[in-house]
Scaffold this active site. Structure first.
Site, PDB file in Angstrom:
ATOM      1  N   ASP A 126      41.023  97.576  19.673  1.00  0.00           N
ATOM      2  CA  ASP A 126      40.211  98.766  19.394  1.00  0.00           C
ATOM      3  C   ASP A 126      38.809  98.492  18.869  1.00  0.00           C
ATOM      4  O   ASP A 126      38.123  99.426  18.460  1.00  0.00           O
ATOM      5  CB  ASP A 126      40.952  99.680  18.424  1.00  0.00           C
ATOM      6  CG  ASP A 126      41.045  99.118  17.018  1.00  0.00           C
ATOM      7  OD1 ASP A 126      41.148  97.886  16.871  1.00  0.00           O
ATOM      8  OD2 ASP A 126      41.026  99.909  16.068  1.00  0.00           O
ATOM      9  N   GLU A 127      38.371  97.247  18.892  1.00  0.00           N
ATOM     10  CA  GLU A 127      36.997  96.996  18.446  1.00  0.00           C
ATOM     11  C   GLU A 127      36.420  95.762  19.110  1.00  0.00           C
ATOM     12  O   GLU A 127      37.143  94.845  19.495  1.00  0.00           O
ATOM     13  CB  GLU A 127      36.889  96.900  16.924  1.00  0.00           C
ATOM     14  CG  GLU A 127      37.572  95.732  16.301  1.00  0.00           C
ATOM     15  CD  GLU A 127      37.397  95.677  14.791  1.00  0.00           C
ATOM     16  OE1 GLU A 127      36.251  95.815  14.302  1.00  0.00           O
ATOM     17  OE2 GLU A 127      38.402  95.478  14.110  1.00  0.00           O
ATOM     18  N   ASP A 179      33.997 100.543  17.254  1.00  0.00           N
ATOM     19  CA  ASP A 179      35.304 100.605  16.605  1.00  0.00           C
ATOM     20  C   ASP A 179      35.928 101.952  16.956  1.00  0.00           C
ATOM     21  O   ASP A 179      35.383 103.002  16.605  1.00  0.00           O
ATOM     22  CB  ASP A 179      35.138 100.450  15.089  1.00  0.00           C
ATOM     23  CG  ASP A 179      36.450 100.253  14.357  1.00  0.00           C
ATOM     24  OD1 ASP A 179      37.511 100.140  15.013  1.00  0.00           O
ATOM     25  OD2 ASP A 179      36.416 100.215  13.117  1.00  0.00           O
TER      26      ASP A 179
END
Length: 185
Positions: free
Chosen positions: A107-108, A13
């Site tokens: 983003d993860e 993350d």
């Protein structure tokens, strides 16, 4: 797994991704409370830097509320093309370790590294390496959680944010979940 081996799952993350990209690209924003989004009556915060989070500013918060919580908040319009480009760089790093990448957003992602491309037996060492490669390639930090399933890996990635790593082993899993439930009740 069919062969009886324990899965090795990493959840990566990125830390305050949109805001961190803006702080990276605009040095004058570093160390200041930044919100990616639009200021105004109908604006919404898409991401908040850790400096802004100290004041209670969060993603999906109305901009007017964010401004009340943090009068010095600096609003920056989103640059999704840049975020997608950085996300692609990060994804390349993931794919250098395993083809089993499940992106959840820009983003993860989850990485199943049970049978990784580099033959590294330690998921923890892989997570450390992935985080170092992200830092070297993008100048951004990421937090990682390592466990034997996606649920626990996701929980683990939140334990030492920002720029942290946390591991929940199969032996720790049941007690960790039981303890976590007691704290919520």
């Amino acid at each position: 797994m069919d062969d009886g081996r324990i899965r090795k799952v990493i959840h990566i993350d990125m830390d305050a991704f949109f805001a961190s990209v803006e702080q990276r690209d605009h040095p004058e924003l570093r160390g200041k409370p930044v919100a990616v989004g639009f200021d105004g009556a109908r604006g919404v915060v898409a991401a908040a830097s850790y400096e802004a989070r100290k004041f209670g500013v969060r993603s999906a918060m109305p901009s007017a509320r964010a401004r009340r919580l943090c009068p010095d908040l600096i609003f920056v319009p989103p640059r999704f093309d840049v975020y997608r480009q950085v996300s692609s760089q990060i994804r390349e790093i993931f794919l250098s370790w395993t083809p089993l990448v499940q992106p959840l957003s820009l983003d993860e992602a989850y990485l199943d590294v049970t049978n990784n491309l580099n033959g590294e037996p330690s998921a923890t060492r892989i997570a450390e390496s992935v985080r170092a490669q992200i830092k070297a390639k993008t100048s951004l930090t990421a937090s990682a959680g390592v466990s034997y399933n996606k649920f626990l890996a996701k929980i683990a990635s939140d334990m030492n944010k920002p720029d942290g790593l946390f591991v929940i082993t199969p032996d720790q899993g049941p007690d960790f979940v039981a303890k976590d439930r007691k704290s919520v009740v």
